[in-house]
Design a protein around this motif. Structure first.
Motif, PDB file in Angstrom:
ATOM      1  N   ASN A 216      18.767 127.059  36.185  1.00  0.00           N
ATOM      2  CA  ASN A 216      19.779 126.061  35.842  1.00  0.00           C
ATOM      3  C   ASN A 216      20.168 126.114  34.372  1.00  0.00           C
ATOM      4  N   PHE A 217      19.312 126.770  33.551  1.00  0.00           N
ATOM      5  CA  PHE A 217      19.562 126.852  32.109  1.00  0.00           C
ATOM      6  C   PHE A 217      20.251 128.164  31.718  1.00  0.00           C
ATOM      7  N   GLY A 218      20.862 128.839  32.699  1.00  0.00           N
ATOM      8  CA  GLY A 218      21.486 130.133  32.420  1.00  0.00           C
ATOM      9  C   GLY A 218      22.509 130.089  31.300  1.00  0.00           C
ATOM     10  N   GLY A 219      23.221 128.960  31.174  1.00  0.00           N
ATOM     11  CA  GLY A 219      24.226 128.833  30.120  1.00  0.00           C
ATOM     12  C   GLY A 219      23.669 128.369  28.795  1.00  0.00           C
ATOM     13  N   ASP A 220      22.373 127.963  28.788  1.00  0.00           N
ATOM     14  CA  ASP A 220      21.750 127.430  27.565  1.00  0.00           C
ATOM     15  C   ASP A 220      20.915 128.470  26.828  1.00  0.00           C
ATOM     16  N   ILE A 221      20.629 129.595  27.496  1.00  0.00           N
ATOM     17  CA  ILE A 221      19.680 130.569  26.951  1.00  0.00           C
ATOM     18  C   ILE A 221      20.396 131.645  26.153  1.00  0.00           C
ATOM     19  N   ILE A 222      19.881 131.921  24.976  1.00  0.00           N
ATOM     20  CA  ILE A 222      20.373 133.021  24.157  1.00  0.00           C
ATOM     21  C   ILE A 222      19.983 134.336  24.829  1.00  0.00           C
ATOM     22  N   ASN A 223      20.953 135.241  25.011  1.00  0.00           N
ATOM     23  CA  ASN A 223      20.720 136.525  25.676  1.00  0.00           C
ATOM     24  C   ASN A 223      20.051 136.311  27.040  1.00  0.00           C
ATOM     25  N   ALA A 224      20.720 135.546  27.891  1.00  0.00           N
ATOM     26  CA  ALA A 224      20.135 135.087  29.159  1.00  0.00           C
ATOM     27  C   ALA A 224      19.694 136.221  30.074  1.00  0.00           C
ATOM     28  N   LYS A 225      20.463 137.294  30.164  1.00  0.00           N
ATOM     29  CA  LYS A 225      20.143 138.367  31.107  1.00  0.00           C
ATOM     30  C   LYS A 225      18.809 139.034  30.810  1.00  0.00           C
ATOM     31  N   THR A 226      18.393 138.986  29.548  1.00  0.00           N
ATOM     32  CA  THR A 226      17.095 139.545  29.165  1.00  0.00           C
ATOM     33  C   THR A 226      16.012 138.481  29.118  1.00  0.00           C
ATOM     34  N   ASN A 227      16.333 137.332  28.554  1.00  0.00           N
ATOM     35  CA  ASN A 227      15.314 136.311  28.296  1.00  0.00           C
ATOM     36  C   ASN A 227      14.905 135.513  29.529  1.00  0.00           C
ATOM     37  N   ILE A 228      15.803 135.319  30.503  1.00  0.00           N
ATOM     38  CA  ILE A 228      15.428 134.572  31.708  1.00  0.00           C
ATOM     39  C   ILE A 228      14.302 135.256  32.470  1.00  0.00           C
ATOM     40  N   PRO A 229      14.428 136.544  32.839  1.00  0.00           N
ATOM     41  CA  PRO A 229      13.326 137.172  33.580  1.00  0.00           C
ATOM     42  C   PRO A 229      12.019 137.239  32.797  1.00  0.00           C
ATOM     43  N   LYS A 230      12.099 137.523  31.497  1.00  0.00           N
ATOM     44  CA  LYS A 230      10.868 137.612  30.700  1.00  0.00           C
ATOM     45  C   LYS A 230      10.184 136.250  30.578  1.00  0.00           C
ATOM     46  N   ALA A 231      10.980 135.193  30.416  1.00  0.00           N
ATOM     47  CA  ALA A 231      10.408 133.850  30.291  1.00  0.00           C
ATOM     48  C   ALA A 231       9.782 133.395  31.601  1.00  0.00           C
ATOM     49  N   ILE A 232      10.455 133.674  32.727  1.00  0.00           N
ATOM     50  CA  ILE A 232       9.900 133.293  34.034  1.00  0.00           C
ATOM     51  C   ILE A 232       8.592 134.026  34.288  1.00  0.00           C
ATOM     52  N   PHE A 233       8.557 135.314  34.003  1.00  0.00           N
ATOM     53  CA  PHE A 233       7.329 136.093  34.235  1.00  0.00           C
ATOM     54  C   PHE A 233       6.196 135.590  33.343  1.00  0.00           C
ATOM     55  N   THR A 234       6.477 135.403  32.053  1.00  0.00           N
ATOM     56  CA  THR A 234       5.450 134.924  31.118  1.00  0.00           C
ATOM     57  C   THR A 234       4.934 133.549  31.526  1.00  0.00           C
ATOM     58  N   GLY A 235       5.852 132.651  31.867  1.00  0.00           N
ATOM     59  CA  GLY A 235       5.461 131.297  32.254  1.00  0.00           C
ATOM     60  C   GLY A 235       4.607 131.284  33.500  1.00  0.00           C
ATOM     61  N   MET A 236       5.002 132.045  34.529  1.00  0.00           N
ATOM     62  CA  MET A 236       4.262 132.020  35.798  1.00  0.00           C
ATOM     63  C   MET A 236       2.894 132.695  35.694  1.00  0.00           C
ATOM     64  N   ILE A 237       2.787 133.752  34.930  1.00  0.00           N
ATOM     65  CA  ILE A 237       1.473 134.375  34.715  1.00  0.00           C
ATOM     66  C   ILE A 237       0.535 133.387  34.037  1.00  0.00           C
TER      67      ILE A 237
END
Length: 445
Positions: A216-237
């Protein structure tokens, strides 16, 4: 009045962790132990739930990377299927989220109320006052701007992670003997039956859920295409590690028998470490955990309203954004008002579990299906450095099948709840078409 990206990868990682770690891990292990009265089945449920949730996180990471937009959980349905289906799924999830926030806020107030409230307010009125005050304070913080919300979220999340790690040290200090408890065997007297495992996964998946709102924060994230997957992976691990660690602590201190009979699990661990002051310590932890959960939902849910307003399902005022603070002032106020209204009617968080999970299992599994459609519609992104999950399509298929297994388990265990939830979905579809037809009606003078 578009949304300008202001959140970093670290901000989003903290959001992922807070979306997942609410109150569940301090309550649901007892329900999992009751459904699976064998240590191997108990830990198997948590390992399996973690593995499936990681599959889901990787799936949503690619969805978020391929389609980064504000209110992504609504938009991806609209883009891949139809706006009617998107509204049907999301309208009830937004209501469910508001109800969950209200219920969790009440639990947090019950913990902190005896510590900071005067004796005259050690009652239901005092709890309601504390709950409403907490929600309003976080509402004001969120009203000040998205970066202020993110900084508050980071601080609350770091504190919560630290306290969970401290609680896990109970394994070195506890002298509690779990043999004093009588073991509870699930119906059918079969400790290894598939049905019991399926029911235990209802609580497990509820405890692991929430990360999907990250898109839902796709429009709020700087460099979303890179940072969304990395943040989700880091958070879930991080979440999976913390969950397995604290479950090991629960089991080491109480055993399966103790898990089945103890309700205040975290308080027991705190008591083993801090003695008489353990209750006060755990009360603070619970309250901070609640504040983090409330805050991140206040941040996330108005973004869904924004996406719905863009599609013309909600009035334009829902997508109005303060350009300085990046806050949807009306959407934010609407969600908080819904939470406060529910606070006057809500009765039990436990009774909501089957309803909330039925909505979530259908919503998440269907959302995961969009990855197959997105891959075809966004072929032009392949080879551009965008995140692409390995072992496709095995990863999303594992997630979808596991969640439908839980959906069927809920239907078998509680058919009335499942029927009510299905009626709510159909009601959403009817509301959508009524809304669209009213908008398309032209009155000729």
């Amino acid at each position: 009045m578009s949304i300008t990206p202001k959140l970093t990868r670290f901000d989003l990682s903290m959001i992922v962790i807070s979306l997942v770690i609410g109150m569940g891990i301090f309550a649901t292990p007892g329900e999992v132990a009751t459904s699976s009265s064998n240590p191997f089945l108990y830990f198997g449920a948590w390992f399996f739930g973690g593995a499936v949730s990681l599959c889901g996180a990787l799936t949503f990471a690619e969805i978020g990377a391929r389609y980064p937009t504000t209110g992504g959980f609504y938009k991806v349905f609209s883009y891949c299927f139809h706006p009617a289906f998107a509204f049907m799924i999301n309208w009830i999830l937004v209501i469910s989220n508001a109800a969950s926030v209200a219920a969790v806020a009440l639990i947090g107030a019950e913990y902190i109320n005896p510590i900071i409230m005067p004796a005259s307010l050690q009652n239901d009125l005092g709890i309601k006052i504390m709950t409403i005050t907490s929600v309003l304070i976080l509402y004001i913080i969120n009203f000040l701007g998205i970066k202020m919300s993110a900084r508050t979220q980071n601080a609350l999340t770091i504190f919560k992670i630290s306290m969970i790690l401290i609680l896990c040290t109970a394994v070195f200090k506890s002298h509690i003997t779990p043999t004093t408890y009588r073991i509870i065997v699930p119906p059918g007297d079969n400790k290894y039956n598939l049905s019991a495992f399926g029911i235990s996964l209802v609580a497990v998946f509820f405890t692991y859920g929430g990360y999907q709102q990250t898109i839902n924060f796709g429009g709020d994230i700087i460099n979303a295409k890179t940072n969304i997957p990395k943040a989700i992976f880091t958070g879930m691990i991080t979440v999976i590690f913390l969950y397995l660690l604290i479950n090991f602590a629960y089991y080491s201190v109480l055993g399966i028998k103790g898990l089945q009979h103890k309700t205040a699990l975290a308080a027991t661990l705190a008591g083993a470490i801090f003695g008489a002051v353990g209750y006060k310590i755990i009360s603070l932890l619970m309250f901070v955990s609640v504040l983090a959960f409330i805050n991140v939902n206040i941040m996330a849910n108005p973004r869904v309203y924004y996406a719905m307003a863009e599609d013309g399902i909600l009035p334009n005022r829902f997508k109005r954004v303060n350009q300085k603070t990046q806050v949807q002032e009306f959407g934010l106020s609407f969600f908080v008002t819904a939470v406060l209204l529910i606070l006057f009617f809500i009765s039990s968080f436990q009774k909501m579990l089957s309803y909330v999970m039925f909505f979530d299992t259908i919503g998440l599994s269907t959302a995961a299906v969009t990855i197959f459609i997105l891959r075809k519609k966004t072929k032009h992104l392949n080879g551009t450095g965008i995140y692409t999950m390995k072992w496709y399509p095995v990863i999303p298929i594992i997630f979808i099948v596991a969640y439908w297994f839980v959906t069927i388990s809920i239907f078998i265990e509680n058919p009335l709840a499942a029927l009510i939830c299905l009626c709510a979905f159909v009601a959403g579809l009817i509301i959508y078409f009524i809304t669209k037809n009213s908008q398309n009606t032209i009155i000729i003078p």
